[in-house]
Design a protein around this motif. Structure first.
Motif, PDB file in Angstrom:
ATOM      1  N   SER A  48       0.804  -1.220   0.000  1.00  8.97           N
ATOM      2  CA  SER A  48       0.000   0.000   0.000  1.00  8.97           C
ATOM      3  C   SER A  48       0.838   1.273   0.000  1.00  8.97           C
ATOM      4  O   SER A  48       0.486   2.247  -0.674  1.00  8.97           O
ATOM      5  CB  SER A  48      -0.943   0.010   1.210  1.00  8.97           C
ATOM      6  N   GLU A  49       1.939   1.278   0.711  1.00 11.77           N
ATOM      7  CA  GLU A  49       2.753   2.486   0.776  1.00 11.77           C
ATOM      8  C   GLU A  49       3.242   2.927  -0.600  1.00 11.77           C
ATOM      9  O   GLU A  49       3.316   4.124  -0.890  1.00 11.77           O
ATOM     10  CB  GLU A  49       3.942   2.292   1.732  1.00 11.77           C
ATOM     11  N   MET A  50       3.552   1.956  -1.452  1.00 11.34           N
ATOM     12  CA  MET A  50       4.007   2.307  -2.801  1.00 11.34           C
ATOM     13  C   MET A  50       2.859   2.873  -3.638  1.00 11.34           C
ATOM     14  O   MET A  50       3.055   3.805  -4.416  1.00 11.34           O
ATOM     15  CB  MET A  50       4.624   1.087  -3.493  1.00 11.34           C
ATOM     16  N   VAL A  51       1.661   2.336  -3.462  1.00  7.82           N
ATOM     17  CA  VAL A  51       0.484   2.863  -4.164  1.00  7.82           C
ATOM     18  C   VAL A  51       0.173   4.265  -3.651  1.00  7.82           C
ATOM     19  O   VAL A  51      -0.137   5.172  -4.428  1.00  7.82           O
ATOM     20  CB  VAL A  51      -0.720   1.914  -3.994  1.00  7.82           C
ATOM     21  N   LEU A  52       0.278   4.461  -2.350  1.00  9.51           N
ATOM     22  CA  LEU A  52       0.022   5.775  -1.746  1.00  9.51           C
ATOM     23  C   LEU A  52       1.022   6.811  -2.258  1.00  9.51           C
ATOM     24  O   LEU A  52       0.647   7.957  -2.545  1.00  9.51           O
ATOM     25  CB  LEU A  52       0.090   5.655  -0.225  1.00  9.51           C
ATOM     26  N   ASP A  53       2.270   6.418  -2.405  1.00  8.94           N
ATOM     27  CA  ASP A  53       3.275   7.336  -2.973  1.00  8.94           C
ATOM     28  C   ASP A  53       2.901   7.735  -4.394  1.00  8.94           C
ATOM     29  O   ASP A  53       3.078   8.888  -4.801  1.00  8.94           O
ATOM     30  CB  ASP A  53       4.666   6.697  -2.961  1.00  8.94           C
ATOM     31  N   GLU A  54       2.372   6.779  -5.162  1.00  8.45           N
ATOM     32  CA  GLU A  54       1.931   7.078  -6.531  1.00  8.45           C
ATOM     33  C   GLU A  54       0.759   8.066  -6.504  1.00  8.45           C
ATOM     34  O   GLU A  54       0.680   8.987  -7.319  1.00  8.45           O
ATOM     35  CB  GLU A  54       1.536   5.787  -7.252  1.00  8.45           C
ATOM     36  N   ALA A  55      -0.144   7.895  -5.545  1.00  6.47           N
ATOM     37  CA  ALA A  55      -1.268   8.826  -5.388  1.00  6.47           C
ATOM     38  C   ALA A  55      -0.759  10.221  -5.035  1.00  6.47           C
ATOM     39  O   ALA A  55      -1.303  11.230  -5.506  1.00  6.47           O
ATOM     40  CB  ALA A  55      -2.235   8.316  -4.323  1.00  6.47           C
ATOM     41  N   ALA A  56       0.291  10.298  -4.232  1.00  5.80           N
ATOM     42  CA  ALA A  56       0.876  11.599  -3.875  1.00  5.80           C
ATOM     43  C   ALA A  56       1.471  12.281  -5.100  1.00  5.80           C
ATOM     44  O   ALA A  56       1.317  13.498  -5.279  1.00  5.80           O
ATOM     45  CB  ALA A  56       1.943  11.422  -2.788  1.00  5.80           C
ATOM     46  N   GLN A  60       0.268  15.859  -6.726  1.00  7.63           N
ATOM     47  CA  GLN A  60       1.213  16.923  -7.029  1.00  7.63           C
ATOM     48  C   GLN A  60       1.133  17.334  -8.500  1.00  7.63           C
ATOM     49  O   GLN A  60       1.130  18.520  -8.821  1.00  7.63           O
ATOM     50  CB  GLN A  60       2.630  16.491  -6.679  1.00  7.63           C
ATOM     51  N   SER A  61       1.025  16.368  -9.392  1.00  6.95           N
ATOM     52  CA  SER A  61       0.999  16.693 -10.829  1.00  6.95           C
ATOM     53  C   SER A  61      -0.292  17.376 -11.263  1.00  6.95           C
ATOM     54  O   SER A  61      -0.294  18.126 -12.227  1.00  6.95           O
ATOM     55  CB  SER A  61       1.240  15.436 -11.669  1.00  6.95           C
ATOM     56  N   THR A  62      -1.384  17.131 -10.548  1.00  6.57           N
ATOM     57  CA  THR A  62      -2.660  17.752 -10.909  1.00  6.57           C
ATOM     58  C   THR A  62      -2.891  19.072 -10.186  1.00  6.57           C
ATOM     59  O   THR A  62      -3.737  19.858 -10.595  1.00  6.57           O
ATOM     60  CB  THR A  62      -3.845  16.811 -10.608  1.00  6.57           C
ATOM     61  N   GLY A  63      -2.175  19.292  -9.077  1.00  9.20           N
ATOM     62  CA  GLY A  63      -2.329  20.536  -8.327  1.00  9.20           C
ATOM     63  C   GLY A  63      -3.590  20.616  -7.488  1.00  9.20           C
ATOM     64  O   GLY A  63      -3.963  21.687  -7.017  1.00  9.20           O
ATOM     65  N   VAL A  64      -4.259  19.489  -7.244  1.00  9.42           N
ATOM     66  CA  VAL A  64      -5.470  19.508  -6.426  1.00  9.42           C
ATOM     67  C   VAL A  64      -5.113  19.579  -4.944  1.00  9.42           C
ATOM     68  O   VAL A  64      -3.996  19.260  -4.540  1.00  9.42           O
ATOM     69  CB  VAL A  64      -6.358  18.268  -6.710  1.00  9.42           C
ATOM     70  N   ASP A  65      -6.085  20.005  -4.131  1.00  9.54           N
ATOM     71  CA  ASP A  65      -5.857  20.088  -2.685  1.00  9.54           C
ATOM     72  C   ASP A  65      -5.794  18.708  -2.033  1.00  9.54           C
ATOM     73  O   ASP A  65      -5.092  18.505  -1.057  1.00  9.54           O
ATOM     74  CB  ASP A  65      -6.966  20.909  -2.021  1.00  9.54           C
TER      75      ASP A  65
END
Length: 182
Positions: A48-56, A60-65
């Motif tokens: 999960s931590e690797m998937v969560l890093d991908e979500a982060a 960042q790339s989309t600039g959403v809150d």
């Protein structure tokens, strides 16, 4: 990630837009692949931590809150057999894993209403973490920790007053319909 039908994600987005009165919820329909190296073939699960890093990175790339990734995979975290989801507490990033939310995973027939209820509970829970909340001792608060699917089913789709007040301090307004009446 995976093959989660867009209809479920769109349904979830509509419910989240109702839940957070001051939020704009958008669905990005692109399908992501789980990160390389996240799959553990011995467990048949993703780290999960690797998937969560991908979500982060996505956030960042989309600039959403805040970003919520809905992944139709089974995941684990070190020390746990599985996780229904995970978030970066206060970091605006969360993931919900749908494989174990489906009644079929437990040998039951499909039940769309039950699946969507579980999906919403876990999304509200993980987003609560992403907005800075910890676990709650209130047995029916959506922020209560769930160690198994029975515990997911036992909690409500609502925040207790204490958790809602903490969200408000963070600038998140929870709609009345998603508040417990304690």
């Amino acid at each position: 990630m995976g093959d989660e039908p867009l209809a479920h994600v769109a349904w979830l987005a509509d419910r989240l837009a109702e839940a957070y009165a001051n939020a704009v919820v958008e669905v990005y329909s692109s399908v992501l692949s789980p990160p390389r190296g996240a799959y553990d073939p011995a467990r048949g699960q993703y780290l999960s931590e690797m998937v969560l890093d991908e979500a982060a990175r996505l956030r960042q790339s989309t600039g959403v809150d805040a970003a919520l990734v809905v992944a139709s995979i089974d995941a684990y975290s070190p020390g746990l057999n599985f996780v229904f989801g995970q978030a970066m507490v206060g970091g605006g990033v969360a993931v919900v894993y749908t494989r174990r939310l489906r009644p079929e995973f437990y040998g039951l027939g499909p039940d769309l209403a039950l699946y969507r209820e579980r999906l919403l509970k876990e999304a509200l829970h993980e987003l609560g973490h992403a907005f800075g909340l910890g676990h709650c001792a209130n047995p029916v608060c959506v922020m209560r920790f769930s160690n198994n699917i029975v515990e997911v089913d036992a909690k409500s789709m609502r925040y207790c007053r204490k958790c809602a007040a903490r969200l408000l301090e963070a600038g998140i307004v929870v709609a009345r319909k998603f508040l417990l009446t304690d």
